[in-house]
Design a protein around this motif. Structure first.
Motif, PDB file in Angstrom:
ATOM      1  N   ALA A  20      -4.902  -5.722   7.170  1.00 64.17           N
ATOM      2  CA  ALA A  20      -4.690  -7.080   7.688  1.00 64.17           C
ATOM      3  C   ALA A  20      -3.505  -7.808   7.054  1.00 64.17           C
ATOM      4  N   GLU A  21      -3.227  -7.524   5.774  1.00 65.95           N
ATOM      5  CA  GLU A  21      -2.128  -8.238   5.091  1.00 65.95           C
ATOM      6  C   GLU A  21      -0.776  -7.988   5.740  1.00 65.95           C
ATOM      7  N   TYR A  22      -0.673  -6.868   6.470  1.00 65.56           N
ATOM      8  CA  TYR A  22       0.601  -6.509   7.082  1.00 65.56           C
ATOM      9  C   TYR A  22       0.805  -7.137   8.462  1.00 65.56           C
ATOM     10  N   GLN A  23      -0.219  -7.861   8.961  1.00 72.02           N
ATOM     11  CA  GLN A  23      -0.164  -8.353  10.340  1.00 72.02           C
ATOM     12  C   GLN A  23       1.052  -9.226  10.609  1.00 72.02           C
ATOM     13  N   GLU A  24       1.287 -10.172   9.705  1.00 75.25           N
ATOM     14  CA  GLU A  24       2.397 -11.106   9.913  1.00 75.25           C
ATOM     15  C   GLU A  24       3.733 -10.378   9.919  1.00 75.25           C
ATOM     16  N   LEU A  25       3.866  -9.455   8.992  1.00 73.19           N
ATOM     17  CA  LEU A  25       5.095  -8.667   8.894  1.00 73.19           C
ATOM     18  C   LEU A  25       5.294  -7.880  10.189  1.00 73.19           C
ATOM     19  N   TYR A  26       4.226  -7.265  10.641  1.00 74.22           N
ATOM     20  CA  TYR A  26       4.292  -6.454  11.852  1.00 74.22           C
ATOM     21  C   TYR A  26       4.666  -7.316  13.062  1.00 74.22           C
TER      22      TYR A  26
ATOM     23  N   TRP B  83       7.270   3.138   1.242  1.00 78.44           N
ATOM     24  CA  TRP B  83       8.002   3.323   2.492  1.00 78.44           C
ATOM     25  C   TRP B  83       7.232   4.200   3.470  1.00 78.44           C
ATOM     26  N   ARG B  84       6.506   5.167   2.918  1.00 80.82           N
ATOM     27  CA  ARG B  84       5.731   6.036   3.809  1.00 80.82           C
ATOM     28  C   ARG B  84       4.637   5.242   4.524  1.00 80.82           C
ATOM     29  N   TYR B  85       3.983   4.352   3.794  1.00 80.28           N
ATOM     30  CA  TYR B  85       2.946   3.539   4.440  1.00 80.28           C
ATOM     31  C   TYR B  85       3.581   2.674   5.534  1.00 80.28           C
ATOM     32  N   LEU B  86       4.703   2.038   5.183  1.00 80.54           N
ATOM     33  CA  LEU B  86       5.366   1.167   6.163  1.00 80.54           C
ATOM     34  C   LEU B  86       5.794   1.950   7.407  1.00 80.54           C
ATOM     35  N   SER B  87       6.227   3.190   7.211  1.00 80.85           N
ATOM     36  CA  SER B  87       6.745   3.990   8.324  1.00 80.85           C
ATOM     37  C   SER B  87       5.633   4.561   9.189  1.00 80.85           C
ATOM     38  N   VAL B  88       4.611   5.113   8.520  1.00 78.01           N
ATOM     39  CA  VAL B  88       3.584   5.854   9.269  1.00 78.01           C
ATOM     40  C   VAL B  88       2.471   4.949   9.796  1.00 78.01           C
TER      41      VAL B  88
ATOM     42  N   LYS C 124       0.835  -1.192   0.000  1.00 72.57           N
ATOM     43  CA  LYS C 124       0.000   0.000   0.000  1.00 72.57           C
ATOM     44  C   LYS C 124       0.881   1.258   0.000  1.00 72.57           C
ATOM     45  N   GLU C 125       0.280   2.375  -0.433  1.00 74.50           N
ATOM     46  CA  GLU C 125       1.051   3.601  -0.574  1.00 74.50           C
ATOM     47  C   GLU C 125       0.403   4.760   0.165  1.00 74.50           C
ATOM     48  N   LEU C 126       1.239   5.664   0.615  1.00 76.90           N
ATOM     49  CA  LEU C 126       0.763   6.922   1.214  1.00 76.90           C
ATOM     50  C   LEU C 126       1.558   8.058   0.604  1.00 76.90           C
ATOM     51  N   THR C 127       0.892   9.114   0.202  1.00 79.59           N
ATOM     52  CA  THR C 127       1.626  10.252  -0.347  1.00 79.59           C
ATOM     53  C   THR C 127       2.153  11.112   0.800  1.00 79.59           C
ATOM     54  N   LYS C 128       3.036  12.030   0.438  1.00 78.50           N
ATOM     55  CA  LYS C 128       3.602  12.927   1.451  1.00 78.50           C
ATOM     56  C   LYS C 128       2.499  13.748   2.103  1.00 78.50           C
ATOM     57  N   SER C 129       1.578  14.243   1.277  1.00 79.55           N
ATOM     58  CA  SER C 129       0.524  15.100   1.856  1.00 79.55           C
ATOM     59  C   SER C 129      -0.426  14.287   2.724  1.00 79.55           C
ATOM     60  N   GLN C 130      -0.653  13.032   2.367  1.00 74.93           N
ATOM     61  CA  GLN C 130      -1.494  12.192   3.222  1.00 74.93           C
ATOM     62  C   GLN C 130      -0.820  11.991   4.579  1.00 74.93           C
ATOM     63  N   CYS C 131       0.489  11.816   4.559  1.00 73.19           N
ATOM     64  CA  CYS C 131       1.224  11.658   5.820  1.00 73.19           C
ATOM     65  C   CYS C 131       1.109  12.919   6.668  1.00 73.19           C
ATOM     66  N   GLU C 132       1.232  14.053   5.998  1.00 73.57           N
ATOM     67  CA  GLU C 132       1.138  15.308   6.743  1.00 73.57           C
ATOM     68  C   GLU C 132      -0.203  15.456   7.421  1.00 73.57           C
TER      69      GLU C 132
ATOM     70  N   ASP D  13       9.303  -1.843  -5.745  1.00 75.92           N
ATOM     71  CA  ASP D  13       8.670  -1.393  -4.498  1.00 75.92           C
ATOM     72  C   ASP D  13       9.651  -0.552  -3.684  1.00 75.92           C
ATOM     73  N   ALA D  14      10.908  -1.021  -3.660  1.00 75.95           N
ATOM     74  CA  ALA D  14      11.918  -0.368  -2.821  1.00 75.95           C
ATOM     75  C   ALA D  14      12.237   1.052  -3.272  1.00 75.95           C
ATOM     76  N   SER D  15      11.995   1.344  -4.543  1.00 70.46           N
ATOM     77  CA  SER D  15      12.286   2.695  -5.012  1.00 70.46           C
ATOM     78  C   SER D  15      11.041   3.567  -5.040  1.00 70.46           C
ATOM     79  N   ASN D  16       9.978   3.084  -4.442  1.00 69.73           N
ATOM     80  CA  ASN D  16       8.726   3.837  -4.368  1.00 69.73           C
ATOM     81  C   ASN D  16       8.570   4.432  -2.973  1.00 69.73           C
ATOM     82  N   ASP D  17       8.811   5.727  -2.847  1.00 71.67           N
ATOM     83  CA  ASP D  17       8.755   6.372  -1.531  1.00 71.67           C
ATOM     84  C   ASP D  17       7.412   6.221  -0.852  1.00 71.67           C
TER      85      ASP D  17
END
Lengths: 222, 311
Positions: free
Chosen positions: A27-33, A81-86, A4-12, A74-78
């Motif tokens: 839910a798909e991220y549960q195992e990773l988390y 990373w924003r979704y994973l971080s926020v 999944k993706e989040l834009t910079k403005s969505q993060c703000e 995926d790795a070059s898509n900021d």
């Protein structure tokens, strides 16, 4: 897995509503988390050394994502990373960076922490987690910054892996902060790569990297 | 492009013309269960190729892509000797290079060798790109470089470092995603908000890149009219999107122009390649936008987009 993706403005917008971010993911991220949150907790208990936290968590993050079919695309898509971080690992970012740190969460492309960890490991990858650990364990947060923040027109991945390998095998006397050889090698590379293609140099990439290091080591011997 | 000053002969415009280098063909194929399929659904604008629709079934995430190029050099003898870049004992190579800021990667591969006894060169090369490797835009070009040489005491001025690039040429772009390279466009969902907005987060336009990190048009997928733009989201198919991009460009150029220093840097070419300033300079000089007033600027931008895309 669809990342999944989040834009910079969505993060703000999300951050403007709170001082403290909690995990809030699909839910798909549960195992990773579950896997990585526990690993981070164990690492944070075992050490207070920031670099150790970085490379140990980085290696686990890299492995877990690889198992979930995370790709270079995926790795070059900021925004990924924003979704994973926020949304997934905001608490780990807060723990590492002492609270809500916007640059490290989403704001500065080259400083999103999870992204820098993944690329640091990818650019140091030596074939396995064990071999890569040997390559990175002797370094510091300075090496992460020097390596990952110079993306320019794109990383020449095979070159950086050779540089990281050679650097890890150097005699420790050359690696003392005062000589700064890592930074010098990268800067020399930036200059040389304007006119020379590393893989066509004498001895190929290995020969090119030897040349870069010897440029400074031979000089210091005198 | 290198700003360095070198002490050995390189390929200048004259030598380039003498050699007669042309890119005859660029074709794209992808692999699926049935084998290799040519992608003919490509939009081409100058040397920019965009894989537009998925009618052929190609997916950058799932399929390997093959780029097939045919490069021709009419007479390579000019490269050797007095007017050339190496002596009669030199061996040169032709390489294909790729750079992608959006994919954080670059690379090169050798596609041919040139020997002193060669005259005409015709290279047919196939480059494979793995699935899920690249995103956004990938820039390609070719170079001639030194493979090896035996220095002769008579001609010490020739370069003798293997890997040295004597010239780069015939650039072309491949666009994997997005709606073309004209402008960073993103999509967000904001109920009850207008159809679009411009986000400007630049501070140093001479260094910061012309990418969505620093400026973008955000389209609002929650707006009822979003569907008009969203069918295919190809600029050609949406007059509304052309109008939005035009208006956004007016806002951005006006904002940048308000800073005298920045504007002077743009006009004097004092900026990094790939920067916002570089992009604005390109637009101003290539399309001759009239910046004397907002009205004239708006009109000339819409005129450009209409001519280039609207028909």
């Amino acid at each position: 897995m669809v990342w999944k993706e989040l834009t910079k403005s969505q993060c703000e917008e999300i951050i403007s509503t709170t001082d403290k971010l909690e995990p809030d993911f699909d839910a798909e991220y549960q195992e990773l988390y579950d896997g990585l949150a526990k690993i981070y907790k164990d690492i944070a208990i075992s050490t207070k050394n920031k670099y150790k936290i970085d490379y140990l968590f980085g290696l686990s993050l890299y492995s877990y994502l690889r198992d979930a079919n995370f790709t270079l695309r995926d790795a070059s898509n900021d925004d990924v990373w924003r979704y994973l971080s926020v949304k997934v690992f905001p608490q780990q970012v807060a723990s590492r960076w002492n609270g809500l740190h916007e640059d490290r969460l989403y704001k500065l492309s080259r400083r999103i922490w999870l992204k820098t960890l993944w690329w640091y490991i990818h650019l140091s990858w030596a074939g396995s987690v064990e071999e890569t650990t040997k390559v990175v364990e002797g370094n510091s947060t300075d090496e992460i910054m020097q390596l990952v923040e110079r993306s320019g027109k794109g990383y020449l991945i095979s070159l950086y892996r050779q540089i990281m390998l050679k650097y890890s095998l150097l005699d420790s006397s050359y690696k003392k902060r005062t000589t700064n050889i890592f930074r010098k090698v990268l800067i020399l590379n930036t200059a040389m790569i304007q006119t020379v293609e590393p893989c066509f140099f004498s001895g190929g990439l290995v020969g090119y990297v030897d040349y870069l290091f010897n440029y400074f080591i031979d000089g210091e011997k005198q | 492009m290198s700003n360095s000053f070198v002490m050995y002969p390189t390929i200048d415009e004259n030598l380039f013309d003498l050699m007669g280098i042309t890119l005859n063909n660029v074709k794209f194929f992808f692999l699926n269960e049935e084998g290799e399929i040519e992608i003919d659904d490509i939009e081409r604008e100058n040397m920019s190729y965009q894989i537009v629709s998925t009618l052929t079934g190609y997916s950058p995430q799932k399929n390997e892509l093959i780029i097939e190029v045919e490069l021709e050099i009419t007479d390579v003898r000019h490269l050797f000797g007095e007017e050339g870049v190496t002596n009669a004992f030199g061996v040169l190579g032709i390489a294909l290079h790729w750079y992608s800021v959006s994919s954080s990667q670059r690379g090169s591969c050798k596609i041919h060798e040139i020997h002193p006894m060669d005259k005409k060169v015709l290279v047919n090369y196939r480059k494979k790109i793995n699935a899920s490797e690249f995103r956004g835009v990938v820039d390609f070009n070719f170079s001639i470089y030194l493979e090896s040489m035996k220095p002769n005491f008579l001609d010490e001025f020739y370069c003798n470092t293997p890997g040295t690039i004597f010239g780069q040429f015939l650039p072309f772009k491949l666009i994997f995603d997005g709606r073309g390279s004209m402008f960073p466009i993103t999509v967000e969902s904001r109920p009850n908000a207008p159809l679009w907005r411009v986000l400007m987060e630049f501070g140093d336009i001479c260094n910061e890149t012309f990418t969505s990190e620093y400026l973008q048009i955000c389209l609002n997928s929650a707006h009822p009219q979003f569907q008009i733009i969203n069918e295919g989201l190809s600029i050609k198919k949406s007059p509304l999107l052309i109008e939005i991009i035009s208006s956004a460009l007016v806002i951005i150029v006006d904002e940048i122009k308000s800073d005298q220093n920045d504007w002077e840097n743009i006009l004097s070419g004092n900026y990094q390649e790939g920067s916002i300033a570089a992009a604005i300079h390109y637009f101003l000089t290539t399309f001759e936008w009239d910046v004397s007033s907002l009205n004239k600027l708006s009109y000339s931008i819409r005129n450009t987009l209409n001519e280039k895309i609207g028909r």
